[in-house]
Enzyme design. Structure first.
Site, PDB file in Angstrom:
ATOM      1  N   SER A 110       0.801  -1.222   0.000  1.00  0.00           N
ATOM      2  CA  SER A 110       0.000   0.000   0.000  1.00  0.00           C
ATOM      3  C   SER A 110       0.836   1.275   0.000  1.00  0.00           C
ATOM      4  O   SER A 110       0.327   2.336  -0.348  1.00  0.00           O
ATOM      5  CB  SER A 110      -0.959  -0.004   1.192  1.00  0.00           C
ATOM      6  OG  SER A 110      -0.250  -0.102   2.400  1.00  0.00           O
TER       7      SER A 110
ATOM      8  N   HIS B  32      -5.443  -3.446  -2.710  1.00  0.00           N
ATOM      9  CA  HIS B  32      -5.033  -2.629  -3.861  1.00  0.00           C
ATOM     10  C   HIS B  32      -4.893  -3.430  -5.150  1.00  0.00           C
ATOM     11  O   HIS B  32      -4.301  -2.942  -6.108  1.00  0.00           O
ATOM     12  CB  HIS B  32      -3.723  -1.900  -3.548  1.00  0.00           C
ATOM     13  CG  HIS B  32      -3.828  -0.998  -2.359  1.00  0.00           C
ATOM     14  ND1 HIS B  32      -4.393   0.255  -2.432  1.00  0.00           N
ATOM     15  CD2 HIS B  32      -3.495  -1.191  -1.057  1.00  0.00           C
ATOM     16  CE1 HIS B  32      -4.377   0.809  -1.234  1.00  0.00           C
ATOM     17  NE2 HIS B  32      -3.839  -0.046  -0.377  1.00  0.00           N
TER      18      HIS B  32
ATOM     19  N   LYS C 234     -11.919   0.678  -1.670  1.00  0.00           N
ATOM     20  CA  LYS C 234     -10.932   1.277  -2.576  1.00  0.00           C
ATOM     21  C   LYS C 234     -11.482   1.275  -4.007  1.00  0.00           C
ATOM     22  O   LYS C 234     -12.268   2.158  -4.336  1.00  0.00           O
ATOM     23  CB  LYS C 234      -9.595   0.595  -2.401  1.00  0.00           C
ATOM     24  CG  LYS C 234      -8.948   1.164  -1.136  1.00  0.00           C
ATOM     25  CD  LYS C 234      -7.935   0.392  -0.437  1.00  0.00           C
ATOM     26  CE  LYS C 234      -7.542   1.133   0.833  1.00  0.00           C
ATOM     27  NZ  LYS C 234      -6.963   0.287   1.845  1.00  0.00           N
TER      28      LYS C 234
HETATM   29  C1  LIG Z   1      -6.857   0.210   3.232  1.00  0.00           C
HETATM   30  C2  LIG Z   1      -6.289  -1.106   3.596  1.00  0.00           C
HETATM   31  C3  LIG Z   1      -6.899  -1.910   4.559  1.00  0.00           C
HETATM   32  C4  LIG Z   1      -8.047  -1.410   5.408  1.00  0.00           C
HETATM   33  O1  LIG Z   1      -9.206  -1.328   4.686  1.00  0.00           O
HETATM   34  P1  LIG Z   1     -10.409  -0.389   5.151  1.00  0.00           P
HETATM   35  O2  LIG Z   1     -11.544  -0.923   4.394  1.00  0.00           O
HETATM   36  O3  LIG Z   1     -10.035   1.013   4.775  1.00  0.00           O
HETATM   37  O4  LIG Z   1     -10.559  -0.536   6.629  1.00  0.00           O
HETATM   38  C5  LIG Z   1      -6.390  -3.164   4.773  1.00  0.00           C
HETATM   39  N1  LIG Z   1      -5.303  -3.606   4.084  1.00  0.00           N
HETATM   40  C6  LIG Z   1      -4.677  -2.854   3.172  1.00  0.00           C
HETATM   41  C7  LIG Z   1      -3.482  -3.386   2.455  1.00  0.00           C
HETATM   42  C8  LIG Z   1      -5.150  -1.561   2.907  1.00  0.00           C
HETATM   43  O5  LIG Z   1      -4.509  -0.799   2.030  1.00  0.00           O
END
Ligand SMILES: *Cc1c(COP(=O)(O)O)cnc(C)c1O
Length: 403
Positions: A191, A219, A250
């Site tokens: 990330s 991602h 996302k």
């Molecule tokens: C954003 C993210 C999360 C958390 O997800 P949310 O739905 O925002 O709580 C978990 N793992 C990774 C790799 C992320 O980038």
């Protein structure tokens, strides 16, 4: 209670963080928590009355605001209202939850899937339900914070391997007792760095040492693979991940998280994971939006083509200007700055020119590796990307980062 009337570790922690934030604000370097006033087409936003190009969003396929998805959410509100008023196990399960879980298991080609109210909580509860004291978890050094927290919460032996270093992972696996349960866990796309886990090798090692493999696809859903279904499709590997975790926040323009896998695993989580049993179900609008979004990804493949073209343009352009973008191959593009100050200053110069980027500093990344963490999406148009890169270049040049 007066926060400052006692002097102990907690009040000292609060004071130290306040001092850091105050210091950043004093230099006019504080860019966090800015409110977006309006979402505009072509990945633009209005912030403080100014129209800015958005280069910090995770809406990789530009699905936020998609008419089909908005419509699905509105229909769900009309049908079910705005809340679930209960946990899934008791009164909180709606037909839209079951539909969403079926959609996800079809999208990921698994037997079953379960959803939770955030990706963060999905990692906490899944890891800590499956693993416990005496077990071993093996986690990439730059895995997401929610994975780290899940591992710590589980009480299992916590082993961290150097980033994407499969030799190091193998050494750690070799040293663990043969008879304990083992879990290997990593982000699919990291990330902060945007690079991709070596899936073929990590699958091989997990098999060889009898460990479960869990991959966090926050991602990579909608981003990797010919049709956007994720990392297994990217490597042409079929069903090789035991625990396929992802977020609905996302590429999927909603909120929540999921785990997809074998029916036995999902049934266990449905009856044994505390975030499912003790926290209210996803609101109907968010479940319906997520459900529709997975379908839009498959129905509109041209979005992924645009994302890939924009990603190539953005990474290629910044590299040729002389910026260090680490090993990224995806829409997450780090622009390495080094110190926190440099990252803040580059951000400030870009934002003054209406390019909305944000800095990432320690402890989110290792000290000395502070950066802009820029993202590009399918919704950007190539001329805007060219302009944004020019703004970043002029700023970097003025600061002596590039020639
Ligand atoms: C954003 C993210 C999360 C958390 O997800 P949310 O739905 O925002 O709580 C978990 N793992 C990774 C790799 C992320 O980038």
């Amino acid at each position: 209670m007066d926060f400052h009337s006692v002097d102990n570790n907690s009040t000292r922690r609060i004071a130290a963080l306040k001092q850091r934030v105050d210091e950043i604000k004093k230099h006019d370097f504080y860019f966090y928590n800015q409110a977006v006033e309006e979402m505009l087409p072509d990945s633009k936003v209005r912030v403080n009355g100014r129209v800015m190009g958005m280069y910090a969003s995770y809406s990789y396929l530009g699905l936020v605001g998609h008419p089909r998805i908005n419509e699905a959410a509105k229909r769900a509100v009309d049908k079910f209202g705005t809340g679930t008023n209960g946990v899934r196990t008791l009164a909180g399960t709606l037909t839209i939850h079951n539909e969403l879980e079926e959609t996800i298991s079809n999208f990921k080609h698994t037997e079953s899937a379960i959803t939770y109210t955030s990706g963060y909580v999905t990692n906490l509860t899944t890891i800590s339900s499956l693993m416990g004291r005496g077990d071993y978890v093996f986690s990439d050094k730059i895995n997401h914070a929610s994975i780290v927290d899940g591992c710590l919460m589980s009480g299992a032996e916590f082993r961290r391997f150097r980033h994407n270093d499969m030799e190091h992972l193998e050494g750690l696996l070799k040293n663990a007792p043969a008879e304990v349960s083992k879990l290997v866990i990593a982000d699919s796309v990291f990330s902060m760095d945007g690079d991709i886990i070596d899936l073929p090798k990590i699958v091989e090692l997990s098999k060889k040492y009898n460990a479960w493999l869990m991959i966090d696809e926050a991602h990579s859903v909608g981003v990797l693979g010919k049709t956007g279904t994720g990392i297994e499709e990217h490597f042409g590997m079929g069903d090789v991940i035991d625990i396929k975790m992802g977020t609905l926040s996302k590429t999927i323009p909603s909120v929540g998280g999921y785990v997809a896998g074998k029916k036995e695993l999902i049934d266990f989580l449905r009856h044994g994971s505390r975030a499912y049993i003790f926290s209210a179900a996803l609101p109907p609008a968010q479940a319906a939006a997520a459900n529709e979004a997975f379908k839009v990804i498959l129905d509109e493949p041209e979005r992924l083509d645009r994302l890939n073209a924009n990603t190539q343009q953005f990474i290629g352009g910044l590299k040729s200007m002389g910026f260090d973008t680490l090993l990224t191959e995806t829409a997450i593009v780090p622009v390495l700055c080094g110190t926190d100050e440099k990252a803040f200053e580059l951000t400030k110069r870009c934002q003054e020119q209406d390019v909305f980027v944000l800095p990432v500093v320690s402890p989110a990344v290792q000290e000395g590796l502070s950066r802009l963490r820029a993202t590009v999406t399918a919704a950007h148009n190539p001329a805007d990307i060219e302009h944004a890169m020019d703004v970043i270049y002029q700023a970097g040049k003025a600061m002596g980062m590039v020639k």
